[in-house]
Design an enzyme around this catalytic site. Structure first.
Site, mmCIF file in Angstrom:
data_model
loop_
_atom_site.group_PDB
_atom_site.id
_atom_site.type_symbol
_atom_site.label_atom_id
_atom_site.label_comp_id
_atom_site.label_asym_id
_atom_site.label_seq_id
_atom_site.Cartn_x
_atom_site.Cartn_y
_atom_site.Cartn_z
ATOM 1 N N SER A 36 2.015 2.756 1.129
ATOM 2 C CA SER A 36 2.278 2.367 2.520
ATOM 3 C C SER A 36 2.680 3.605 3.298
ATOM 4 O O SER A 36 3.086 4.622 2.703
ATOM 5 C CB SER A 36 3.432 1.354 2.538
ATOM 6 O OG SER A 36 3.887 1.123 3.861
ATOM 7 N N TYR A 83 11.409 -2.233 -0.396
ATOM 8 C CA TYR A 83 9.987 -2.018 -0.122
ATOM 9 C C TYR A 83 9.656 -0.528 -0.068
ATOM 10 O O TYR A 83 8.744 -0.046 -0.728
ATOM 11 C CB TYR A 83 9.622 -2.704 1.196
ATOM 12 C CG TYR A 83 8.165 -2.621 1.539
ATOM 13 C CD1 TYR A 83 7.251 -3.490 0.949
ATOM 14 C CD2 TYR A 83 7.683 -1.688 2.456
ATOM 15 C CE1 TYR A 83 5.910 -3.428 1.250
ATOM 16 C CE2 TYR A 83 6.342 -1.616 2.768
ATOM 17 C CZ TYR A 83 5.453 -2.492 2.172
ATOM 18 O OH TYR A 83 4.126 -2.422 2.471
HETATM 19 N N1 NAD Z 1 0.100 -5.236 6.203
HETATM 20 C C1 NAD Z 1 0.646 -4.024 6.360
HETATM 21 O O1 NAD Z 1 1.009 -3.610 7.470
HETATM 22 C C2 NAD Z 1 0.809 -3.116 5.173
HETATM 23 C C3 NAD Z 1 1.143 -1.787 5.420
HETATM 24 C C4 NAD Z 1 1.282 -0.920 4.351
HETATM 25 C C5 NAD Z 1 1.087 -1.375 3.059
HETATM 26 N N2 NAD Z 1 0.770 -2.675 2.845
HETATM 27 C C6 NAD Z 1 0.583 -3.101 1.453
HETATM 28 O O2 NAD Z 1 -0.699 -3.668 1.300
HETATM 29 C C7 NAD Z 1 -0.646 -4.654 0.263
HETATM 30 C C8 NAD Z 1 -1.220 -5.961 0.800
HETATM 31 O O3 NAD Z 1 -0.404 -6.399 1.873
HETATM 32 P P1 NAD Z 1 -0.826 -7.537 2.902
HETATM 33 O O4 NAD Z 1 -0.308 -7.120 4.220
HETATM 34 O O5 NAD Z 1 -2.250 -7.902 2.725
HETATM 35 O O6 NAD Z 1 0.135 -8.713 2.380
HETATM 36 P P2 NAD Z 1 -0.108 -10.276 2.161
HETATM 37 O O7 NAD Z 1 1.231 -10.868 1.957
HETATM 38 O O8 NAD Z 1 -0.939 -10.802 3.268
HETATM 39 O O9 NAD Z 1 -0.945 -10.301 0.814
HETATM 40 C C9 NAD Z 1 -0.338 -9.911 -0.405
HETATM 41 C C10 NAD Z 1 -1.042 -10.614 -1.538
HETATM 42 O O10 NAD Z 1 -0.383 -10.233 -2.752
HETATM 43 C C11 NAD Z 1 -0.212 -11.401 -3.551
HETATM 44 N N3 NAD Z 1 0.895 -11.249 -4.481
HETATM 45 C C12 NAD Z 1 2.218 -11.178 -4.199
HETATM 46 N N4 NAD Z 1 2.942 -11.101 -5.329
HETATM 47 C C13 NAD Z 1 2.055 -11.121 -6.361
HETATM 48 C C14 NAD Z 1 2.175 -11.076 -7.767
HETATM 49 N N5 NAD Z 1 3.369 -11.029 -8.375
HETATM 50 N N6 NAD Z 1 1.047 -11.105 -8.520
HETATM 51 C C15 NAD Z 1 -0.171 -11.177 -7.923
HETATM 52 N N7 NAD Z 1 -0.350 -11.234 -6.591
HETATM 53 C C16 NAD Z 1 0.751 -11.219 -5.830
HETATM 54 C C17 NAD Z 1 0.039 -12.504 -2.536
HETATM 55 O O11 NAD Z 1 -0.179 -13.790 -3.089
HETATM 56 C C18 NAD Z 1 -0.942 -12.140 -1.423
HETATM 57 O O12 NAD Z 1 -2.206 -12.710 -1.633
HETATM 58 C C19 NAD Z 1 0.812 -4.748 -0.171
HETATM 59 O O13 NAD Z 1 1.021 -3.944 -1.303
HETATM 60 C C20 NAD Z 1 1.546 -4.187 1.026
HETATM 61 O O14 NAD Z 1 2.796 -3.681 0.681
HETATM 62 C C21 NAD Z 1 0.625 -3.553 3.869
#
Ligand code: NAD
Length: 258
Positions: free
Chosen positions: A143, A156
């Site tokens: 991230s 986080y």
């Molecule tokens: N959205 C943002 O702004 C952003 C920014 C930087 C990094 N990220 C990273 O990108 C990744 C995806 O984020 P997102 O925004 O799509 O989030 P989201 O919550 O929309 O999706 C996350 C997915 O991970 C799954 N998940 C959670 N815990 C789990 C587990 N123990 N085993 C298997 N699956 C699991 C959830 O069911 C969900 O489908 C994450 O690692 C997040 O930290 C997101």
């Protein structure tokens, strides 16, 4: 409409957390570019629906990334569905939002367990099969919060800095096995995770980022596709920020005090 290509033909990848948000965009990108994907998540209904929509090059399996036994089953499933595993996108993650002073340590531990231990488990599960296959590509989703200190992200942010470091350690250890390991650092991106905390899309909606807006998942997917592809054959241990300039520095408006 996305143009189809064959840049990822031959790629067989697991995408964790692939049922929605960024992971769903990564899974779609892999299939659109000629690869095959196993969507692995806790959200069975959403994951199966997406795999069905993406067609015969996609399949779904249940996976809790915190459980090494479930990882072993996911790798076996992938081999049975599509043959040799060549890619892994460690994307599953959960968010947190407390000042350090108020963050319950159990909550911090639970975030580390998914975001950092989950990534560790994933890498550990695929190293032997990738080595046997003659190589592979692991893409760890960190991230922007793994590149700078972002307030209200105690667990986080620590997990995402950890993912960045673990990525480099793995890259060093696995280079001669032709297993490349890199991290992608999305900025604020519109997904169910961020919608939950009131983030909105659109120009001007995120003024503390140089581009002035949040990203959408499709804008992150290209970096993941590149790292999975042969175009990145000499790229390992790298970190790619896809963040509208968020980590490049403060915006002009901020510097000018406007
Ligand atoms: N959205 C943002 O702004 C952003 C920014 C930087 C990094 N990220 C990273 O990108 C990744 C995806 O984020 P997102 O925004 O799509 O989030 P989201 O919550 O929309 O999706 C996350 C997915 O991970 C799954 N998940 C959670 N815990 C789990 C587990 N123990 N085993 C298997 N699956 C699991 C959830 O069911 C969900 O489908 C994450 O690692 C997040 O930290 C997101």
């Amino acid at each position: 409409m996305t143009a189809e290509s064959h840049v990822l033909s031959g790629v067989v990848a697991i995408v964790t957390g692939g049922a929605r948000g960024l992971g769903a965009a990564f899974a779609r990108h892999i299939v659109t570019n000629g690869g095959r994907v196993v969507i692995a998540d806790l959200l069975d209904a959403e994951g199966k629906l997406l795999a069905g929509e993406l067609g015969p090059s996609a399949a779904y399996t249940h996976l809790d990334v915190t459980d090494p036994e479930q990882w072993a089953s996911a790798v076996t499933f992938t081999h049975a569905e599509f043959g040799t595993l060549t890619g892994l996108v460690n994307n599953a993650g959960v968010a947190t939002g407390q000042f350090i002073e108020h963050e319950p340590v159990d909550h911090l531990r639970s975030v580390l367990e998914v975001n950092l231990v989950g990534v560790f488990n994933g890498m550990q599960a695929v190293i032997a099969p990738m080595r046997a296959a003659g190589g592979g590509s692991i893409v760890n989703i960190s991230s922007a919060a793994g590149l700078f200190g972002l307030a209200l992200t105690a667990g986080y942010g620590a997990s995402k800095w950890g993912v960045r470091g673990l990525t480099k350690i793995a890259a060093v250890e696995l280079g001669t096995d032709r297993i490349r390991v890199n991290s992608v650092h999305p900025g604020m991106t519109y997904t169910p995770m961020t919608a939950q905390v009131g983030i909105q899309t659109g120009e001007g909606n995120y003024p503390n980022t140089p581009m002035g807006r949040v990203g959408v998942p499709e804008e992150i997917a290209g970096a993941v596709g590149y790292l999975l592809s042969d175009a990145a054959a000499y790229v390992t241990g790298a970190e790619i920020a896809v963040d509208g300039g968020w980590t490049a520095g403060p915006t002009v408006k901020y510097v000018m005090g406007q």
